[in-house]
Design a protein around this motif. Structure first.
Motif, PDB file in Angstrom:
ATOM      1  N   ALA A 143       0.839  -1.199   0.000  1.00 10.72           N
ATOM      2  CA  ALA A 143       0.000   0.000   0.000  1.00 10.72           C
ATOM      3  C   ALA A 143       0.877   1.252   0.000  1.00 10.72           C
ATOM      4  O   ALA A 143       0.577   2.229  -0.705  1.00 10.72           O
ATOM      5  N   GLU A 144       1.959   1.223   0.777  1.00 13.38           N
ATOM      6  CA  GLU A 144       2.870   2.368   0.815  1.00 13.38           C
ATOM      7  C   GLU A 144       3.526   2.583  -0.551  1.00 13.38           C
ATOM      8  O   GLU A 144       3.616   3.719  -1.029  1.00 13.38           O
TER       9      GLU A 144
ATOM     10  N   ARG B 141       2.295   1.705  -3.450  1.00 14.58           N
ATOM     11  CA  ARG B 141       1.265   2.192  -4.375  1.00 14.58           C
ATOM     12  C   ARG B 141       0.999   3.678  -4.146  1.00 14.58           C
ATOM     13  O   ARG B 141       0.863   4.441  -5.104  1.00 14.58           O
ATOM     14  N   LEU B 142       0.920   4.091  -2.888  1.00 11.64           N
ATOM     15  CA  LEU B 142       0.706   5.506  -2.581  1.00 11.64           C
ATOM     16  C   LEU B 142       1.839   6.351  -3.145  1.00 11.64           C
ATOM     17  O   LEU B 142       1.597   7.385  -3.777  1.00 11.64           O
ATOM     18  N   ASN B 143       3.078   5.920  -2.948  1.00 13.40           N
ATOM     19  CA  ASN B 143       4.225   6.651  -3.488  1.00 13.40           C
ATOM     20  C   ASN B 143       4.198   6.688  -5.009  1.00 13.40           C
ATOM     21  O   ASN B 143       4.520   7.707  -5.625  1.00 13.40           O
TER      22      ASN B 143
ATOM     23  N   GLU C 198       1.454   6.516  -6.933  1.00  8.03           N
ATOM     24  CA  GLU C 198       0.388   7.430  -7.326  1.00  8.03           C
ATOM     25  C   GLU C 198       0.798   8.885  -7.128  1.00  8.03           C
ATOM     26  O   GLU C 198       0.484   9.744  -7.957  1.00  8.03           O
ATOM     27  N   LYS C 199       1.516   9.173  -6.051  1.00  3.84           N
ATOM     28  CA  LYS C 199       2.018  10.534  -5.845  1.00  3.84           C
ATOM     29  C   LYS C 199       2.985  10.933  -6.952  1.00  3.84           C
ATOM     30  O   LYS C 199       2.955  12.067  -7.433  1.00  3.84           O
TER      31      LYS C 199
ATOM     32  N   GLN D  37       0.970  11.678 -10.052  1.00  2.00           N
ATOM     33  CA  GLN D  37       0.319  12.982  -9.921  1.00  2.00           C
ATOM     34  C   GLN D  37       1.317  14.114 -10.134  1.00  2.00           C
ATOM     35  O   GLN D  37       1.005  15.111 -10.785  1.00  2.00           O
TER      36      GLN D  37
END
Length: 114
Positions: free
Chosen positions: A93-94, A96-98, A100-101, A104
């Motif tokens: 999850a971490e 994936r968040l990184n 996606e950031k 963006q």
């Protein structure tokens, strides 16, 4: 790290049927590899993992209570497996968040250029 990869491949190519293969694999890892695998990259992931393990064990604060946990080897193995799965989930999850950031940031920089 190649040495660790070769050891892993050799281990799984000669995996035994005793049901203790995971434990033997962990024992075969170098202390540096275990240390690297045991530490999350962010403090936030560490805190979530810590809360999860506390939740699994019971959440009485040890500074106010003399907490002792006793269990069987089988149940301890299940607890370890649960903690490991939670850790893998949180790490993914971490990541994936990184990711996606990063996407963006790339999207916003390309939009700024237009």
């Amino acid at each position: 790290m190649n040495n660790e990869l070769n050891r892993s491949q050799n281990f799984f190519n000669h995996e035994n049927e005793t049901g203790e293969s995971l434990w033997k694999y962990v024992q075969s890892l170098s202390p540096e590899t275990i240390s690297q695998l045991s530490k999350p990259d962010s403090a936030e992931v560490f805190q979530v993992m810590e809360r999860n393990i506390i939740g699994l064990l019971g959440n009485l604060p040890s500074e106010h209570f003399g907490v002792t946990v006793s269990t069987s080897r089988d149940h301890l193995g299940k607890l370890l497996a649960s903690a490991m799965m939670s850790g893998y989930f949180l790490r993914n999850a971490e990541q994936r968040l990184n990711f996606e950031k990063s996407l963006q940031a790339i999207n916003s920089s390309t939009q700024d250029e237009e």
